[in-house]
Enzyme design. Structure first.
Site, PDB file in Angstrom:
ATOM      1  N   CYS B 113       0.879  -1.168   0.000  1.00 13.49           N
ATOM      2  CA  CYS B 113       0.000   0.000   0.000  1.00 13.49           C
ATOM      3  C   CYS B 113       0.913   1.213   0.000  1.00 13.49           C
ATOM      4  O   CYS B 113       1.509   1.527   1.030  1.00 13.49           O
ATOM      5  CB  CYS B 113      -0.919   0.009   1.219  1.00 13.49           C
ATOM      6  SG  CYS B 113      -1.867   1.536   1.392  1.00 13.49           S
ATOM      7  N   CYS B 116      -0.742   4.309   2.294  1.00 12.70           N
ATOM      8  CA  CYS B 116      -0.844   4.214   3.762  1.00 12.70           C
ATOM      9  C   CYS B 116      -0.412   2.817   4.200  1.00 12.70           C
ATOM     10  O   CYS B 116       0.750   2.466   4.015  1.00 12.70           O
ATOM     11  CB  CYS B 116      -2.220   4.633   4.285  1.00 12.70           C
ATOM     12  SG  CYS B 116      -3.673   3.895   3.531  1.00 12.70           S
ATOM     13  N   SER B 117      -1.321   2.021   4.733  1.00 15.38           N
ATOM     14  CA  SER B 117      -0.897   0.688   5.190  1.00 15.38           C
ATOM     15  C   SER B 117      -2.028  -0.325   5.018  1.00 15.38           C
ATOM     16  O   SER B 117      -2.203  -1.202   5.855  1.00 15.38           O
ATOM     17  CB  SER B 117      -0.447   0.755   6.649  1.00 15.38           C
ATOM     18  OG  SER B 117      -1.463   1.336   7.457  1.00 15.38           O
ATOM     19  N   CYS B 118      -2.820  -0.185   3.945  1.00 16.44           N
ATOM     20  CA  CYS B 118      -3.940  -1.103   3.704  1.00 16.44           C
ATOM     21  C   CYS B 118      -3.420  -2.541   3.604  1.00 16.44           C
ATOM     22  O   CYS B 118      -2.418  -2.802   2.932  1.00 16.44           O
ATOM     23  CB  CYS B 118      -4.674  -0.721   2.424  1.00 16.44           C
ATOM     24  SG  CYS B 118      -5.490   0.883   2.554  1.00 16.44           S
TER      25      CYS B 118
END
Lengths: 227, 207
Positions: B113, B116-118
């Site tokens: 991602c 962000c941090s999906c």
């Protein structure tokens, strides 16, 4: 926005930290789990949505964004969202923080909803498909599309590295919440596609060792390649 | 409730960020509890859930079953989350859309991602620290081969195509790694033990 969060393809960030065992706790400090719980309370009580949360993180200044541990950034963003929603009073939060720093406050042990009461609200936020509001898709699988070269100052999930590049629609996922509106408290939906790019078209053949990059793109991000 | 409005990054909340995060987290938690938005029990349950209940083992069980049951493999690659809920009844199949992408002898998949941090947290737990770093997020989309070789000792042959999935929506991705050779006699449970978290992100191959 063209913020520091949009990291795809940037250079110079160095090595990865050491890996952790598969069964390691995701929380390095005891308070990090409290931050995760506050985030779940925000979503579960519908105080903010996922796109508002992401946009809050994105608006942290670049120095803070890069220099601050993950859950500390989350804590800052979640606190800001509760304050901005008028749910938590800023002065009260400051006072309470000072009281905990001075060892003069204790956590209450009674209170509101259990985790199982919060989960349905959290799940609603993670479920972005809106089949009941389906829009006719402008593109179909196999179409060639080009990503619009737009640089909105608000939230977007269209990273810089695909803007202006052409790729192929490989899946149509139906109609989903449109993050660019949703982050700003507006309700809008758009057809969502998976688009496949040749890595060489994104980076130049001499500057990548990937073959393909695939990403979800909302319809408003793209146009037919030959337009 | 306050009727104050703060919409810029210059708000006092930003100055709060310089305080001890432990005290800040406790202060926020106590106010949320007092306002009836959270309970102490929910905080304990969130921590216990992510430490003990939700983790890569769920994904590993799904992979092992896909290796041994072609019908299950079909279900896993067509409706990922419902198939995962078959191997772990605690998985809420209404919490995310999951796409499971298959590695083959000539295609390798890697999930990142960049924005962000999906991550497919319902299936693999919360992401490892490295997944959330600028170092990974920046490099996975343009130099994945070098990244995997240098950081994970994962060396892809030149004739293996690498396809990177930038996970930027609520549709989340998990990699179905190839079954290692020499495992024909292993049970589903023994196979699941071979499946690492990193192989389901695409950072490692099991063959």
């Amino acid at each position: 926005m063209d913020g520091i969060h949009d990291l795809g393809g940037m250079d110079g960030f160095g090595d990865l930290p050491p890996d952790e065992p598969d069964d390691a706790s995701p929380f390095h400090e005891g308070w990090e789990g409290r931050v995760q719980a506050a985030y779940i309370a925000g979503l579960g009580n519908d105080v903010f949505n996922l796109d508002q949360f992401r946009h809050r993180l994105e608006r942290h200044d670049p120095t803070y964004y890069l220099g601050t541990p993950y859950y500390e950034r989350w804590l800052t963003a979640v606190s800001q969202l509760f304050v901005e929603a008028g749910v938590v009073d800023e002065a009260e939060l400051k006072e309470r923080t000072a009281a905990f720093e001075a060892g003069e406050a204790e956590l209450p042990d009674d209170g509101g909803p259990s985790l199982s009461e919060l989960v349905p609200g959290v799940a609603d936020h993670y479920w972005s498909a809106r089949p009941d509001r389906a829009k006719e898709p402008a593109f179909e699988v196999g179409d060639r599309v080009r990503v619009l070269k737009e640089h909105p100052s608000g939230h977007t999930r269209c990273p810089r590295y695909v803007r202006g590049a052409a790729g192929e629609v490989v899946a149509h996922h139906g109609t989903h919440v449109y993050p660019d509106a949703h982050a700003h408290g507006k309700d809008a939906v758009e057809p969502l596609y998976n688009v496949k790019f040749d890595a060489a078209d994104l980076w130049g053949a001499d500057h990548t060792d990937a073959d393909a990059v695939r990403i979800e793109l909302w319809e408003r991000y793209i146009e037919a390649e030959d337009e | 409730m306050s009727d104050h409005h703060h919409t810029t990054d210059a708000s006092t909340a930003d100055r709060l960020r310089d305080h001890d995060p432990e005290a800040r987290a406790r202060a926020l938690q106590s106010l949320l509890i007092e306002k009836g938005l959270l309970s102490a029990e929910a905080v304990d349950d969130v921590i216990a859930t992510y430490e003990d209940d939700i983790g890569p083992l769920t994904g590993a069980k799904a992979v092992a079953r896909a290796w041994t049951d072609p019908d299950y493999r079909e279900r896993l690659t067509s409706d990922g989350i419902e198939a995962v809920a078959e191997v772990n009844a605690d998985v809420n199949d209404e919490v995310m859309e999951l796409r499971v992408v298959e590695n083959t002898p000539d295609t390798h998949n890697l999930v990142v991602c960049t924005l962000c941090s999906c991550y497919p947290w319902a299936v693999l737990g919360l992401p490892p620290t490295w997944y959330k770093t600028p170092a990974y997020r920046s490099r996975a989309v343009d130099k994945p081969r070098a990244l995997l070789a240098e950081e994970f000792d994962t060396h892809l042959d030149d004739d293996v195509e690498i396809q990177v999935w930038d996970s930027n929506s609520e549709i989340r991705y998990m990699v179905l790694p190839q079954r290692p050779p020499g495992t024909a006699d292993l049970s589903e449970g023994e196979l699941a033990e071979l499946v690492t978290r990193n192989s389901m992100i695409g950072a490692e191959r099991l063959v």
